[in-house]
Each structure stands twice: as structure tokens, then as C-alpha cells.
Design an enzyme around this catalytic site. Structure first.
Site: not given
Ligand code: HXC
Length: 255
Positions: A63, A106, A109, A129
Site C-alpha cells: 500500500a 498490500g 495481499e 507492515e
Molecule cells: C510508497 C513506495 C513504496 C510504498 C516503494 N516506494 N514502496 N512508495 N509506498 N509501499 C517508492 C520509494 O519511496 C521510492 O520512491 C520508489 O518507490 C523506489 O523505491 P526504493 O526504495 O528506492 O527501491 P529499492 O531500494 O529497490 O527498494 C525496494 C523495496 C522498498 C525493498 C520494495 O521500496 C521497500 O521496502 N518498500 C516498502 C515495502 C513495504 O513496507 N510495503 C508494505 C507497505 S504497508 P522515491 O520517490 O523515494 O524514489 C502495506 C499494507 C498496509 O502494504 C496495511 C496497513 C499499513
């Protein structure tokens, strides 16, 4: 648009998540566009299977954290944040997730809301998360546990670690793992195979399998038997069985 819709083969639709700058992070706009596209395709008798995919780098990295970060409890609760995703589970046409790269939070999911999950070798699944101070919010704690059991689900959800495609296949999250460059073609081929079947039978099969998650064994078996009986009211059952007897391919009319 944050999703694109194509028709890569007869009776097959392909929905591609298209927010490359955010690794296909799922924001409200994507939720609206994806659920609307899927519902529209679901209304068409010309579509027998839908493939959902992302990019080579990410199916979806979760998400959209930036969209949620400053929200309060009251706002999340009042808007019933993420409830809109339930619309995808009302799609009756078989849905195939074709996952390459990150399928996190997400993203994982969303893949689990589909009926069949195909993974490229590059796929990485996880529910991170907990590392953000929250928990899965789009069904992860429920669907992952049903898919892979408590031991693995707790491992992933409590540590936030990611799982490679081969582990995901071993524990039953994924139907098949294919080489990266074959993912799209394989998903379209599987979709075309499903779409060549009677649509009414395929939708009924999906409904029956999904019922197993919502009912006791006895209720589920009774549901199956009743809908099995109901299929004898379809033209496709007559055609399918006649074709077998006459040693020819069935010509299903999807009714
Ligand atoms: C918003 C995101 C994002 C996310 C990545 N980006 N994941 N933006 N929401 N979930 C954005 C980054 O900010 C970045 O933007 C661009 O995408 C590229 O990501 P990088 O981190 O630079 O890439 P990389 O180093 O290759 O790492 C990839 C990754 C990492 C390991 C997937 O991006 C990451 O850990 N993302 C978050 C994963 C996560 O925690 N997902 C769960 C979310 S909560 P910029 O502008 O900085 O270049 C969820 C469930 C919700 O999904 C339920 C309640 C909360």
C-alpha cells in the site's frame, strides 16, 4: 491511469499495474481504477479469465505508505481504509496474479485476492507492515494463514522477512514458478486455457473452492453438490458431455 487493460488473447484480459515511480505502490487511485476495470471485465461474457500483473521489478511494493503516513485513527476508521479492495473478491471471473519482483504488504495481499498465483523466479513475497509499526490491513493475516498455515504466516508477519519464489511455491502460496522472461506468456497461456472452458462452469468452480474457506466441510460439500446439479441446466454441460461421447472438442457457448 495507474492501470492498463489489454486483451492479449481470445477471451483473456490483462490488467497491468502502472506506477513504476513508486514500484506500483497501491494508492486510492489505483484501488479505484483496478477494481473498476476488473468489475467491467467481469460483466463481459467475452472475458473468461483475467491476468493481473505488475512490472519486472515489482508486482506491487505495498500500500502507498506516503499516502497513509499522516492519517489518524479517526480518518482511517471513518473512511474504512482498504475496504474498497473487497470489490476484487466479488469478481466471479477467474483471476490470475502473475508476480515478478516485490509483492510486499498490500502487494502480497492483492496477489492473494486472486485465484491462482504464478511467480517469476524474481518474485519476493512478504508482509513487512510490522517494520512500519502496523500489521497487514488488506487481508494478509487471514489469507496468508489460510494459504500457508500458521507457522509460516507468523514467521513472515512477525519478522517482516521476505520469501523467495521457491519457498512460496514449497509452502503452497504459489501454483507455479517460471523463468522471469516466461512469466507473462505463461500467465496468458494459463488464462487462455481457463477461458476456453465453459465460463459458467469456471465461475462455479471458483465459487465452490472459495466456499471452502467460508464454511464447514459438510456445508461446503453440500454447496458443491447443489451447484454441480445446477450445471446440468446449462447448455455447456450438454455440449461438453456430447463432445466427449462424439470424440470431438467441445464448443462452449458459456451459458
Ligand atoms: C510508497 C513506495 C513504496 C510504498 C516503494 N516506494 N514502496 N512508495 N509506498 N509501499 C517508492 C520509494 O519511496 C521510492 O520512491 C520508489 O518507490 C523506489 O523505491 P526504493 O526504495 O528506492 O527501491 P529499492 O531500494 O529497490 O527498494 C525496494 C523495496 C522498498 C525493498 C520494495 O521500496 C521497500 O521496502 N518498500 C516498502 C515495502 C513495504 O513496507 N510495503 C508494505 C507497505 S504497508 P522515491 O520517490 O523515494 O524514489 C502495506 C499494507 C498496509 O502494504 C496495511 C496497513 C499499513
Amino acid at each position: 491511469m495507474t492501470v492498463t487493460v489489454e486483451r492479449p488473447a481470445s477471451r483473456v484480459a490483462l490488467i497491468t499495474l502502472n506506477r513504476p515511480q513508486a514500484l506500483n505502490a497501491l494508492n486510492l487511485e489505483t484501488m479505484r481504477e483496478l477494481t473498476t476495470a476488473a468489475a467491467e471485465l467481469d460483466r463481459s461474457a467475452e472475458v473468461g479469465a483475467i491476468v493481473l500483473t505488475g512490472s519486472d521489478r515489482a508486482f506491487a511494493a505495498g500500500a502507498d505508505i506516503k499516502e497513509m503516513a499522516s492519517r489518524t485513527f479517526s480518518e482511517m476508521h471513518a473512511e474504512d481504509w482498504f475496504a474498497g479492495w473487497d470489490a476484487l473478491t466479488r469478481v466471479r471471473t477467474p483471476l490470475i496474479a502473475a508476480v515478478a519482483g516485490h509483492a510486499l504488504g498490500g502487494g502480497c495481499e492483492l496477489a492473494m485476492m486472486c485465484d491462482l498465483l504464478l511467480a517469476a523466479e524474481s518474485a519476493r513475497f512478504g508482509q513487512p507492515e510490522i517494520t512500519l509499526g502496523v500489521i497487514p490491513g488488506m487481508g494478509g493475516s487471514q489469507r496468508l494463514t489460510r494459504a500457508i498455515g500458521k507457522a509460516k504466516a507468523m514467521d513472515l508477519i512477525l519478522t517482516g522477512r521476505t520469501m523467495r519464489a521457491d519457498e512460496a511455491e514449497r509452502c503452497g502460496l504459489v501454483s507455479r514458478v517460471v523463468p522471469n522472461e516466461q512469466l507473462r506468456a505463461e500467465a496468458i497461456e494459463v488464462a487462455a486455457k481457463i477461458a476456453s472452458m465453459s465460463l459458467v462452469a469456471a465461475r462455479t468452480a471458483k465459487e465452490a473452492v472459495n466456499r471452502s474457506f467460508e464454511s464447514s466441510l459438510a456445508e461446503g460439500v453440500l454447496f458443491e453438490r447443489r451447484v454441480f446439479h445446477a450445471l446440468f441446466a446449462t447448455e455447456d454441460q450438454k455440449e461438453g458431455m456430447a463432445a466427449f461421447t462424439e470424440k470431438r472438442k467441445p464448443d462452449f457457448r458459456h451459458c
